[in-house]
Design an enzyme around this catalytic site. Structure first.
Site, PDB file in Angstrom:
ATOM      1  N   SER A 128       0.819  -1.206   0.000  1.00 30.99           N
ATOM      2  CA  SER A 128       0.000   0.000   0.000  1.00 30.99           C
ATOM      3  C   SER A 128       0.857   1.261   0.000  1.00 30.99           C
ATOM      4  O   SER A 128       1.235   1.793   1.046  1.00 30.99           O
ATOM      5  CB  SER A 128      -0.928  -0.002   1.216  1.00 30.99           C
ATOM      6  N   GLY A 180       1.821   4.882   0.159  1.00 37.44           N
ATOM      7  CA  GLY A 180       1.167   5.956   0.890  1.00 37.44           C
ATOM      8  C   GLY A 180       0.861   5.586   2.325  1.00 37.44           C
ATOM      9  O   GLY A 180       0.581   6.444   3.150  1.00 37.44           O
ATOM     10  N   GLU A 195     -13.125   4.488  -0.805  1.00 32.82           N
ATOM     11  CA  GLU A 195     -12.417   3.730   0.220  1.00 32.82           C
ATOM     12  C   GLU A 195     -13.295   3.392   1.422  1.00 32.82           C
ATOM     13  O   GLU A 195     -12.803   2.994   2.473  1.00 32.82           O
ATOM     14  CB  GLU A 195     -11.183   4.515   0.671  1.00 32.82           C
ATOM     15  N   HIS A 202      -5.945   7.681   4.640  1.00 35.27           N
ATOM     16  CA  HIS A 202      -7.386   7.751   4.867  1.00 35.27           C
ATOM     17  C   HIS A 202      -7.660   8.788   5.948  1.00 35.27           C
ATOM     18  O   HIS A 202      -6.813   9.030   6.821  1.00 35.27           O
ATOM     19  CB  HIS A 202      -7.961   6.410   5.330  1.00 35.27           C
ATOM     20  N   ASP A 246      -9.426   8.432   8.497  1.00 35.89           N
ATOM     21  CA  ASP A 246      -9.445   7.864   9.842  1.00 35.89           C
ATOM     22  C   ASP A 246      -8.052   7.722  10.444  1.00 35.89           C
ATOM     23  O   ASP A 246      -7.902   7.215  11.556  1.00 35.89           O
ATOM     24  CB  ASP A 246     -10.212   6.539   9.901  1.00 35.89           C
ATOM     25  N   CYS A 249      -9.379   0.808  11.740  1.00 35.13           N
ATOM     26  CA  CYS A 249      -9.334   0.076  10.475  1.00 35.13           C
ATOM     27  C   CYS A 249     -10.028  -1.272  10.590  1.00 35.13           C
ATOM     28  O   CYS A 249     -10.593  -1.776   9.616  1.00 35.13           O
ATOM     29  CB  CYS A 249      -7.884  -0.153  10.038  1.00 35.13           C
TER      30      CYS A 249
END
Length: 448
Positions: free
Chosen positions: A22, A24, A174, A250, A252, A371
């Site tokens: 992933s 980033g 997402e 994200h 969050d 998550c």
């Protein structure tokens, strides 16, 4: 209280590994190719679910996906028996084998966006599976995610399911990692808060320079339309491109909300004051009282927030009305973050308690407490309509611990992904799991 927020945590799958897939996600990349422990990871997540249940919160389980995803390899031209497909991919395209072996479905905050019945035009709970089209290893998830959610929330009288948005860059979605909801009580009409990283069609919106902005404004708008949300019940806000470039992939990772409270970093958003004003006025119209808790950058830097996952936490309302925040152990290990949290709970904040969980196996792959869970607000009738097999109970916990001990390895590295026995072990485990959770046939190997 006539409604509850139920958290559905993703059960870590048997192929949990550190693929570093992933871009980033700083934690994911920094632990790439390390040796993982799927058994420990699954038990760590399960322990959190059990603790939530014992604290009196409604808790459910969301099943992992079949991995390696042999069907995805076949769609890319690999042929032969399942073991031959895996062997060929390992020889000729190991990055692809790593991608289709990812256990990333454990992060169920990305599974879907959920709108409670109090907000929707038809009075049903709406689910839209996220297309996750920014990353190949996640873009293959939504068909099975939709089947699993359909098996958990079956009653059409109470639940509506939407297919993922078109899998193109303009509609990058997402899921709930970029969505939260503010309300007085969970069965009251609320304000749904969608955070996006970029606009696909309007160049006036600033963009990050280093890492991709995964969520588009257009995707968020489409989900709001699909769910039948009123214009006055929705607020759209842009994430700060500068924090995306610091590893905030994200929203969050930089803010978390619950009930009437938004806990956020000073640098989380663009146009913060106008956004807060809109949230305040919209919630006030519904009889609520919005409260923003801003974490100053001079107390907790963005870097500290990313390393500790302070905001990738669970913010929960207890039975007495006070709030509890669930954080990973990395927050306690960061002196500045822990000092801030200690101060926060002693200053009349609505957040009165902090609980720490060891989720190292998930954290090393870039996912914390937030998550791992999908939040679903349910009234009593809807709660009764949820598949009871997925509701956490002491008996289910014990059964799942035994299941993990039977089927999971305690060590997995990238070379192990080429072992054809891993696929057999995974399918055997998941076939048994669908019986434990009463899901029926949801995996490709059960259907094809």
């Amino acid at each position: 209280m006539t409604a509850h927020e139920m958290n559905f945590d993703g059960l870590v799958g048997p192929t949990h590994n550190y693929g570093g897939l992933s871009y980033g996600n700083v934690a994911s990349h920094s632990n790439s190719q390390a040796v993982s422990n799927p058994r420990e990871a699954a038990k760590q997540g399960l322990a959190k679910m059990k603790a939530m249940m014992e604290m009196g919160f409604k808790q459910g389980v969301l099943a992992p996906h079949e991995r390696p995803a042999v069907a995805s390899l076949r769609s890319l031209g690999f042929t032969g028996s399942d073991s031959e497909v895996i062997a060929k991919a390992a020889k000729d395209a190991m990055p692809l084998l790593s991608a289709v072996s990812s256990a990333s479905s454990m992060w169920t905050a990305n599974a879907a966006t959920v709108s409670p019945s109090a907000d929707t035009s038809d009075g049903r709970v709406h689910f839209t599976a996220a297309n996750l089209n920014c990353k190949f290893h996640r873009a293959i998830e939504h068909p099975v995610t939709s089947r699993i959610l359909g098996a958990m929330f079956r009653d059409d009288a109470h639940f509506a399911h939407h297919a993922a948005l078109p899998a193109v860059a303009q509609f990058g979605d997402e899921g709930a990692a970029n969505h939260t909801r503010f309300c007085r009580q969970y069965d009251d009409p609320g304000v749904e808060f969608f955070v996006y990283g970029r606009s696909a069609f309007d160049s006036r919106y600033p963009m990050p320079e280093k890492y991709p902005a995964r969520q588009t404004l257009e995707a968020s708008q489409a989900v709001a339309r699909l769910h039948g949300l009123s214009e006055s019940g929705v607020v759209f806000a842009q994430q700060n491109p500068a924090v995306i470039d610091q590893g905030v992939f994200h929203n969050d990772v930089i803010s978390v909300g619950n009930a009437e409270v938004l806990f956020y970093h000073q640098d989380a958003f663009l146009n913060t004051e106008s956004m807060l004003s809109e949230l305040d006025s919209n919630l006030e119209r519904l009889g609520g009282r919005f409260q923003g808790i801003c974490v100053p950058r001079d107390q907790v830097s963005v870097s500290d927030a990313v390393r500790s996952y302070l905001f990738n936490s669970q913010l929960l309302t207890k039975s007495d009305g006070s709030m509890l925040i669930i954080v990973p152990d990395e927050c306690r290990q960061n002196q500045r973050v822990w000092s801030y949290l200690t101060q926060l709970t002693c200053t009349g904040s609505p957040i009165q308690e902090v609980k720490v969980f060891d989720l190292k196996q998930s954290m090393q792959n870039g996912g914390g407490p937030a998550c791992l869970r999908l939040r679903v607000a349910l009234n009593h009738a809807e709660l009764a309509a949820v598949n009871p097999g997925v509701a956490m109970t002491p008996a289910l916990y014990e059964r799942l611990v035994a299941w993990i001990e039977t089927h999971y390895r305690d060590r997995l590295c990238d070379l192990d992904l080429a072992d054809p026995l891993l696929l057999v072990e995974s399918r055997t485990a998941l076939d048994e799991l669908t019986q434990i959770l009463a899901l029926g046939s949801v995996y490709p190997f059960q259907i094809d």
